[in-house]
Write an enzyme that holds these catalytic residues in place. Structure first.
Site, PDB file in Angstrom:
ATOM      1  N   GLY A  80      46.427  39.657  42.221  1.00 22.52           N
ATOM      2  CA  GLY A  80      46.492  41.073  41.877  1.00 22.52           C
ATOM      3  C   GLY A  80      46.913  41.991  43.013  1.00 22.52           C
ATOM      4  O   GLY A  80      46.529  43.157  43.039  1.00 22.52           O
ATOM      5  N   LEU A 102      54.551  35.109  26.395  1.00 20.95           N
ATOM      6  CA  LEU A 102      54.065  36.201  25.549  1.00 20.95           C
ATOM      7  C   LEU A 102      54.382  35.964  24.078  1.00 20.95           C
ATOM      8  O   LEU A 102      55.465  35.491  23.739  1.00 20.95           O
ATOM      9  CB  LEU A 102      54.747  37.502  25.963  1.00 20.95           C
ATOM     10  CG  LEU A 102      54.415  38.057  27.334  1.00 20.95           C
ATOM     11  CD1 LEU A 102      55.249  39.305  27.594  1.00 20.95           C
ATOM     12  CD2 LEU A 102      52.935  38.374  27.457  1.00 20.95           C
ATOM     13  N   GLU A 137      58.245  44.120  46.220  1.00 19.35           N
ATOM     14  CA  GLU A 137      57.409  44.210  45.011  1.00 19.35           C
ATOM     15  C   GLU A 137      56.446  45.389  45.027  1.00 19.35           C
ATOM     16  O   GLU A 137      56.366  46.153  44.062  1.00 19.35           O
ATOM     17  CB  GLU A 137      56.607  42.919  44.822  1.00 19.35           C
ATOM     18  CG  GLU A 137      57.469  41.717  44.539  1.00 19.35           C
ATOM     19  CD  GLU A 137      56.647  40.462  44.328  1.00 19.35           C
ATOM     20  OE1 GLU A 137      55.616  40.512  43.645  1.00 19.35           O
ATOM     21  OE2 GLU A 137      57.031  39.407  44.866  1.00 19.35           O
ATOM     22  N   GLU A 143      62.924  39.353  24.518  1.00 22.73           N
ATOM     23  CA  GLU A 143      62.495  38.042  24.016  1.00 22.73           C
ATOM     24  C   GLU A 143      62.876  36.892  24.947  1.00 22.73           C
ATOM     25  O   GLU A 143      62.327  35.801  24.859  1.00 22.73           O
ATOM     26  CB  GLU A 143      63.069  37.778  22.614  1.00 22.73           C
ATOM     27  CG  GLU A 143      62.371  38.549  21.493  1.00 22.73           C
ATOM     28  CD  GLU A 143      62.831  39.988  21.349  1.00 22.73           C
ATOM     29  OE1 GLU A 143      63.692  40.448  22.149  1.00 22.73           O
ATOM     30  OE2 GLU A 143      62.325  40.685  20.441  1.00 22.73           O
ATOM     31  N   ASP A 180      62.990  36.612  31.684  1.00 21.22           N
ATOM     32  CA  ASP A 180      63.552  37.426  32.782  1.00 21.22           C
ATOM     33  C   ASP A 180      64.926  37.992  32.432  1.00 21.22           C
ATOM     34  O   ASP A 180      65.772  38.183  33.314  1.00 21.22           O
ATOM     35  CB  ASP A 180      63.676  36.598  34.087  1.00 21.22           C
ATOM     36  CG  ASP A 180      62.329  36.093  34.581  1.00 21.22           C
ATOM     37  OD1 ASP A 180      61.325  36.781  34.372  1.00 21.22           O
ATOM     38  OD2 ASP A 180      62.296  35.004  35.187  1.00 21.22           O
ATOM     39  N   ASN A 197      58.221  44.012  33.830  1.00 21.50           N
ATOM     40  CA  ASN A 197      57.769  42.838  34.567  1.00 21.50           C
ATOM     41  C   ASN A 197      58.312  42.921  35.988  1.00 21.50           C
ATOM     42  O   ASN A 197      59.400  43.443  36.211  1.00 21.50           O
ATOM     43  CB  ASN A 197      58.318  41.574  33.877  1.00 21.50           C
ATOM     44  CG  ASN A 197      57.917  40.296  34.597  1.00 21.50           C
ATOM     45  OD1 ASN A 197      56.756  40.105  34.954  1.00 21.50           O
ATOM     46  ND2 ASN A 197      58.873  39.410  34.824  1.00 21.50           N
ATOM     47  N   HIS A 238      59.594  40.576  39.050  1.00 19.99           N
ATOM     48  CA  HIS A 238      60.010  39.202  39.341  1.00 19.99           C
ATOM     49  C   HIS A 238      60.411  39.120  40.818  1.00 19.99           C
ATOM     50  O   HIS A 238      61.160  39.971  41.305  1.00 19.99           O
ATOM     51  CB  HIS A 238      61.180  38.788  38.445  1.00 19.99           C
ATOM     52  CG  HIS A 238      61.597  37.371  38.685  1.00 19.99           C
ATOM     53  ND1 HIS A 238      60.893  36.299  38.182  1.00 19.99           N
ATOM     54  CD2 HIS A 238      62.603  36.861  39.430  1.00 19.99           C
ATOM     55  CE1 HIS A 238      61.454  35.180  38.603  1.00 19.99           C
ATOM     56  NE2 HIS A 238      62.500  35.494  39.351  1.00 19.99           N
ATOM     57  N   ASN A 260      49.900  43.121  43.394  1.00 18.70           N
ATOM     58  CA  ASN A 260      50.737  44.146  42.754  1.00 18.70           C
ATOM     59  C   ASN A 260      49.877  45.167  42.022  1.00 18.70           C
ATOM     60  O   ASN A 260      50.180  46.357  42.021  1.00 18.70           O
ATOM     61  CB  ASN A 260      51.747  43.506  41.806  1.00 18.70           C
ATOM     62  CG  ASN A 260      52.952  42.964  42.544  1.00 18.70           C
ATOM     63  OD1 ASN A 260      53.821  43.712  42.966  1.00 18.70           O
ATOM     64  ND2 ASN A 260      52.982  41.647  42.739  1.00 18.70           N
TER      65      ASN A 260
HETATM   66  C1  GRF Z   1      54.208  38.189  42.376  1.00 20.72           C
HETATM   67  O1  GRF Z   1      55.015  37.481  43.256  1.00 20.72           O
HETATM   68  C2  GRF Z   1      55.033  38.641  41.203  1.00 20.72           C
HETATM   69  O2  GRF Z   1      56.330  38.953  41.539  1.00 20.72           O
HETATM   70  C3  GRF Z   1      55.005  37.441  40.327  1.00 20.72           C
HETATM   71  O3  GRF Z   1      53.702  36.929  40.475  1.00 20.72           O
HETATM   72  C4  GRF Z   1      53.167  37.297  41.724  1.00 20.72           C
HETATM   73  C5  GRF Z   1      51.876  38.007  41.477  1.00 20.72           C
HETATM   74  O4  GRF Z   1      51.156  38.242  42.626  1.00 20.72           O
HETATM   75  N1  GRF Z   1      55.459  37.751  38.996  1.00 20.72           N
HETATM   76  P1  GRF Z   1      49.881  39.174  42.591  1.00 20.72           P
HETATM   77  O5  GRF Z   1      48.898  38.597  41.585  1.00 20.72           O
HETATM   78  O6  GRF Z   1      50.307  40.558  42.219  1.00 20.72           O
HETATM   79  O7  GRF Z   1      49.307  39.129  43.974  1.00 20.72           O
END
Ligand code: GRF
Length: 212
Positions: free
Chosen positions: A12, A94, A181, A148, A151, A108, A110, A14
């Site tokens: 978590g 999903l 990110e 759908e 990515d 999302n 990525h 992000n």
């Molecule tokens: C991140 O690298 C994100 O890009 C990917 O999963 C990871 C999640 O990391 N989709 P966190 O749980 O936010 O630390």
């Protein structure tokens, strides 16, 4: 106020970046109203609890049939009545109905520059391993709307990050998180919350005023 639900599976970081951005005003007009995990022990849930945000955990392991899990997951999302669903490291396929219900309202993050190093199987450290094994000099992260495909939805934001000689997948992963990110995900939420994003004909456009 844009009601945001964040879906997570892991640490978590992000999610934390979103909380921090709300706190220090980099995200305005938005509030996180709920955090949903598929894993009971995801540290992201602890972060949410510490921030006083409601949580729900819906694990496919608790349901004999995938259809049942899908139904409960959709109900959990709906229960927060979100305007925007943010997938922040949510590692579950999903349900189509969920994707359709939140068309153009789900994003999302990525950890690569889509369309490189994305699609089926490209998640976590695997992405960074592949970037290194191809000898790339630049990588990055992408925020895209969810459709759908895997990515494949409209790209909203991207940020490039340098690959440094001698990088391990772990070191590169950390740099991509810090430099890309944790910046573009909050920025994307802020843009959407302030009405600065339009999705049309399969493309996400940032309305001009937001670019200056
Ligand atoms: C991140 O690298 C994100 O890009 C990917 O999963 C990871 C999640 O990391 N989709 P966190 O749980 O936010 O630390």
């Amino acid at each position: 106020m844009l009601r945001v639900v964040v879906m997570v599976s892991g640490g978590g970081t992000n999610l934390q970046a979103i909380f921090d951005a709300v706190k220090d005003g980099r995200i305005t007009n938005a509030q996180v109203v709920g955090v949903i995990s598929n894993k009971k022990d995801a540290y992201a849930l602890t972060r949410a609890e510490q921030a006083g945000i409601k949580t729900a955990c819906v694990s496919p392991k608790d349901y004999a049939e995938r259809a049942q899990f899908n139904e409960v997951l959709l109900a959990a999302v709906d229960s927060f009545a979100p305007d925007l669903v943010v997938l922040a490291g949510f590692l579950v396929i999903l349900p189509e109905l969920l994707i359709r219900s939140y068309k153009n309202r789900m994003i999302n993050i990525h950890p690569s520059l889509i369309p490189s190093f994305c699609g089926k199987g490209f998640y976590g450290l695997k992405v960074h391993k592949e970037v290194l094994s191809r000898g790339c000099k630049v990588t990055g992260a992408t925020v895209h709307f969810v459709d759908e495909g895997c990515d494949s939805g409209p790209i909203l934001l991207q940020k490039a990050v340098e690959v440094v000689q001698g990088d391990t997948p772990e070191v590169l992963q950390r740099r991509v998180m810090e430099q890309a990110e944790w910046q573009i995900l909050p920025r994307a939420i802020d843009l959407i919350a302030n009405g600065k994003v339009e999705v049309k004909d399969g493309f996400a456009q940032i309305l001009e005023k937001a670019l200056v």
